[in-house]
Design a protein around this motif. Sequence first.
Motif, PDB file in Angstrom:
ATOM      1  N   VAL A   1       0.866  -1.184   0.000  1.00  0.00           N
ATOM      2  CA  VAL A   1       0.000   0.000   0.000  1.00  0.00           C
ATOM      3  C   VAL A   1       0.905   1.238   0.000  1.00  0.00           C
ATOM      4  O   VAL A   1       1.612   1.482   0.973  1.00  0.00           O
ATOM      5  N   PHE A   2       0.844   1.992  -1.106  1.00  0.00           N
ATOM      6  CA  PHE A   2       1.735   3.128  -1.289  1.00  0.00           C
ATOM      7  C   PHE A   2       0.976   4.440  -1.140  1.00  0.00           C
ATOM      8  O   PHE A   2      -0.213   4.518  -1.467  1.00  0.00           O
TER       9      PHE A   2
ATOM     10  N   LEU B   1      -4.239   7.933  -9.009  1.00  0.00           N
ATOM     11  CA  LEU B   1      -5.609   7.932  -8.496  1.00  0.00           C
ATOM     12  C   LEU B   1      -5.593   8.014  -6.978  1.00  0.00           C
ATOM     13  O   LEU B   1      -4.788   7.332  -6.330  1.00  0.00           O
ATOM     14  N   VAL B   2      -6.475   8.831  -6.421  1.00  0.00           N
ATOM     15  CA  VAL B   2      -6.687   8.892  -4.975  1.00  0.00           C
ATOM     16  C   VAL B   2      -8.195   8.915  -4.732  1.00  0.00           C
ATOM     17  O   VAL B   2      -8.968   9.269  -5.625  1.00  0.00           O
ATOM     18  N   VAL B   3      -8.604   8.524  -3.539  1.00  0.00           N
ATOM     19  CA  VAL B   3     -10.027   8.418  -3.213  1.00  0.00           C
ATOM     20  C   VAL B   3     -10.359   9.405  -2.101  1.00  0.00           C
ATOM     21  O   VAL B   3      -9.678   9.447  -1.074  1.00  0.00           O
TER      22      VAL B   3
ATOM     23  N   ILE C   1      -3.415   7.235   0.051  1.00  0.00           N
ATOM     24  CA  ILE C   1      -3.149   5.994  -0.672  1.00  0.00           C
ATOM     25  C   ILE C   1      -3.386   6.283  -2.152  1.00  0.00           C
ATOM     26  O   ILE C   1      -4.342   6.979  -2.504  1.00  0.00           O
ATOM     27  N   TYR C   2      -2.524   5.752  -3.008  1.00  0.00           N
ATOM     28  CA  TYR C   2      -2.733   5.979  -4.434  1.00  0.00           C
ATOM     29  C   TYR C   2      -2.654   4.697  -5.237  1.00  0.00           C
ATOM     30  O   TYR C   2      -2.091   3.703  -4.817  1.00  0.00           O
ATOM     31  N   GLY C   3      -3.231   4.786  -6.423  1.00  0.00           N
ATOM     32  CA  GLY C   3      -3.126   3.751  -7.441  1.00  0.00           C
ATOM     33  C   GLY C   3      -2.754   4.419  -8.743  1.00  0.00           C
ATOM     34  O   GLY C   3      -2.607   5.638  -8.806  1.00  0.00           O
TER      35      GLY C   3
ATOM     36  N   ALA D   1      -9.019  -2.653  -4.806  1.00  0.00           N
ATOM     37  CA  ALA D   1      -8.093  -3.793  -4.785  1.00  0.00           C
ATOM     38  C   ALA D   1      -6.880  -3.476  -3.910  1.00  0.00           C
ATOM     39  O   ALA D   1      -6.312  -4.359  -3.268  1.00  0.00           O
ATOM     40  N   ILE D   2      -6.494  -2.206  -3.871  1.00  0.00           N
ATOM     41  CA  ILE D   2      -5.361  -1.762  -3.041  1.00  0.00           C
ATOM     42  C   ILE D   2      -5.797  -1.620  -1.583  1.00  0.00           C
ATOM     43  O   ILE D   2      -5.078  -2.021  -0.668  1.00  0.00           O
TER      44      ILE D   2
END
Length: 143
Positions: free
Chosen positions: A35-36, A65-67, A56-58, A119-120
Amino acid sequence: MSEQVLDSPQGWVADHIRRYVETDGAEGHEWQPGVFTLLLTTRGRRSGKLRRTALIYGRDGDAYLVVASQGGDPKHPAWYLNLHDEPLVEVQVGAERFTARARTATAEEKPRMWSTMAAIWPAYDEYQAKTDRDIPVVVLERA
Protein backbone atom coordinates in the motif's frame (compact mmCIF):
# COMPACT_ATOMS: atom_id res chain seq x y z
CA MET A 1 7.71 25.59 -2.71
CA SER A 2 8.96 28.58 -0.77
CA GLU A 3 5.55 29.25 0.74
CA GLN A 4 4.80 27.58 4.09
CA VAL A 5 2.87 24.32 3.77
CA LEU A 6 0.52 23.27 6.55
CA ASP A 7 0.36 19.53 7.14
CA SER A 8 -2.70 17.55 8.12
CA PRO A 9 -3.99 18.46 11.60
CA GLN A 10 -4.29 14.73 12.40
CA GLY A 11 -1.23 13.86 14.48
CA TRP A 12 -0.40 10.47 12.97
CA VAL A 13 -0.87 11.82 9.43
CA ALA A 14 1.37 14.83 10.19
CA ASP A 15 4.03 12.43 11.54
CA HIS A 16 3.74 10.29 8.40
CA ILE A 17 4.13 13.40 6.18
CA ARG A 18 7.14 14.66 8.16
CA ARG A 19 8.96 11.32 7.79
CA TYR A 20 8.01 11.14 4.10
CA VAL A 21 9.37 14.64 3.38
CA GLU A 22 12.52 14.25 5.50
CA THR A 23 13.47 10.96 3.78
CA ASP A 24 12.26 11.80 0.26
CA GLY A 25 9.72 9.01 0.61
CA ALA A 26 12.18 6.33 1.79
CA GLU A 27 9.95 6.19 4.88
CA GLY A 28 6.24 6.49 4.20
CA HIS A 29 5.96 5.89 0.46
CA GLU A 30 5.15 2.25 1.25
CA TRP A 31 2.79 2.81 4.17
CA GLN A 32 1.81 -0.83 4.67
CA PRO A 33 2.99 -3.86 2.67
CA GLY A 34 1.79 -3.26 -0.90
CA VAL A 35 0.00 0.00 0.00
CA PHE A 36 1.73 3.13 -1.29
CA THR A 37 1.05 6.78 -0.44
CA LEU A 38 1.68 10.09 -2.10
CA LEU A 39 1.66 13.58 -0.66
CA LEU A 40 -0.94 15.95 -2.10
CA THR A 41 -0.68 19.71 -1.57
CA THR A 42 -3.75 21.82 -2.31
CA ARG A 43 -4.54 25.50 -1.77
CA GLY A 44 -7.18 26.11 0.88
CA ARG A 45 -10.35 27.44 -0.70
CA ARG A 46 -11.04 29.79 2.24
CA SER A 47 -7.62 30.36 3.83
CA GLY A 48 -5.56 30.50 0.63
CA LYS A 49 -2.86 28.53 2.48
CA LEU A 50 -1.08 25.48 1.11
CA ARG A 51 -2.27 22.28 2.80
CA ARG A 52 -0.65 18.85 2.52
CA THR A 53 -1.99 15.40 3.23
CA ALA A 54 -0.90 11.81 2.62
CA LEU A 55 -3.17 9.58 0.55
CA ILE A 56 -3.15 5.99 -0.67
CA TYR A 57 -2.73 5.98 -4.43
CA GLY A 58 -3.13 3.75 -7.44
CA ARG A 59 -2.27 4.17 -11.10
CA ASP A 60 -4.31 4.39 -14.27
CA GLY A 61 -1.84 4.64 -17.13
CA ASP A 62 0.28 7.73 -16.42
CA ALA A 63 -2.28 9.18 -14.00
CA TYR A 64 -2.33 8.77 -10.23
CA LEU A 65 -5.61 7.93 -8.50
CA VAL A 66 -6.69 8.89 -4.98
CA VAL A 67 -10.03 8.42 -3.21
CA ALA A 68 -11.83 11.21 -1.33
CA SER A 69 -13.24 8.75 1.21
CA GLN A 70 -12.63 10.38 4.60
CA GLY A 71 -13.43 6.98 6.08
CA GLY A 72 -17.01 7.12 4.80
CA ASP A 73 -17.79 10.42 6.52
CA PRO A 74 -20.95 12.10 5.19
CA LYS A 75 -18.91 15.14 4.07
CA HIS A 76 -16.13 15.36 1.49
CA PRO A 77 -12.61 15.86 2.86
CA ALA A 78 -11.34 19.46 2.81
CA TRP A 79 -8.58 18.60 0.33
CA TYR A 80 -11.22 17.43 -2.18
CA LEU A 81 -13.29 20.60 -1.74
CA ASN A 82 -10.12 22.66 -2.30
CA LEU A 83 -9.67 21.07 -5.75
CA HIS A 84 -12.84 22.70 -7.05
CA ASP A 85 -11.40 26.19 -6.56
CA GLU A 86 -7.84 25.29 -7.57
CA PRO A 87 -7.29 22.06 -9.50
CA LEU A 88 -3.53 22.66 -9.90
CA VAL A 89 -1.84 20.75 -7.09
CA GLU A 90 1.61 19.63 -6.04
CA VAL A 91 2.27 15.91 -5.73
CA GLN A 92 5.16 14.00 -4.20
CA VAL A 93 5.56 10.30 -5.01
CA GLY A 94 8.62 8.94 -3.26
CA ALA A 95 11.39 11.45 -4.03
CA GLU A 96 9.67 12.81 -7.15
CA ARG A 97 7.76 16.09 -6.95
CA PHE A 98 5.58 17.49 -9.74
CA THR A 99 2.61 19.73 -10.51
CA ALA A 100 -0.60 17.99 -11.48
CA ARG A 101 -4.11 18.89 -12.51
CA ALA A 102 -6.75 17.18 -10.37
CA ARG A 103 -10.16 16.18 -11.63
CA THR A 104 -12.95 13.93 -10.47
CA ALA A 105 -13.26 10.69 -12.43
CA THR A 106 -16.17 10.72 -14.85
CA ALA A 107 -19.14 8.39 -14.39
CA GLU A 108 -17.72 6.23 -17.19
CA GLU A 109 -14.22 6.05 -15.67
CA LYS A 110 -15.18 5.63 -12.04
CA PRO A 111 -16.17 1.91 -11.90
CA ARG A 112 -12.82 0.82 -13.36
CA MET A 113 -10.85 3.25 -11.21
CA TRP A 114 -12.82 2.36 -8.08
CA SER A 115 -12.00 -1.31 -8.66
CA THR A 116 -8.32 -0.43 -8.95
CA MET A 117 -8.39 1.47 -5.67
CA ALA A 118 -10.55 -1.06 -3.77
CA ALA A 119 -8.09 -3.79 -4.79
CA ILE A 120 -5.36 -1.76 -3.04
CA TRP A 121 -7.47 -0.76 -0.01
CA PRO A 122 -10.60 -2.95 0.32
CA ALA A 123 -12.00 -0.74 3.11
CA TYR A 124 -13.04 1.77 0.44
CA ASP A 125 -16.03 -0.48 -0.30
CA GLU A 126 -16.95 -0.42 3.41
CA TYR A 127 -16.61 3.38 3.50
CA GLN A 128 -18.96 3.73 0.51
CA ALA A 129 -21.49 1.35 2.09
CA LYS A 130 -21.71 3.44 5.27
CA THR A 131 -22.41 6.81 3.61
CA ASP A 132 -25.02 8.22 1.23
CA ARG A 133 -22.30 10.41 -0.31
CA ASP A 134 -20.92 9.23 -3.63
CA ILE A 135 -17.23 8.93 -2.76
CA PRO A 136 -15.19 10.42 -5.60
CA VAL A 137 -12.09 9.01 -7.26
CA VAL A 138 -9.69 11.83 -8.11
CA VAL A 139 -7.42 11.63 -11.13
CA LEU A 140 -4.07 13.45 -10.87
CA GLU A 141 -2.51 14.12 -14.27
CA ARG A 142 0.85 15.83 -14.72
CA ALA A 143 0.40 19.46 -15.70
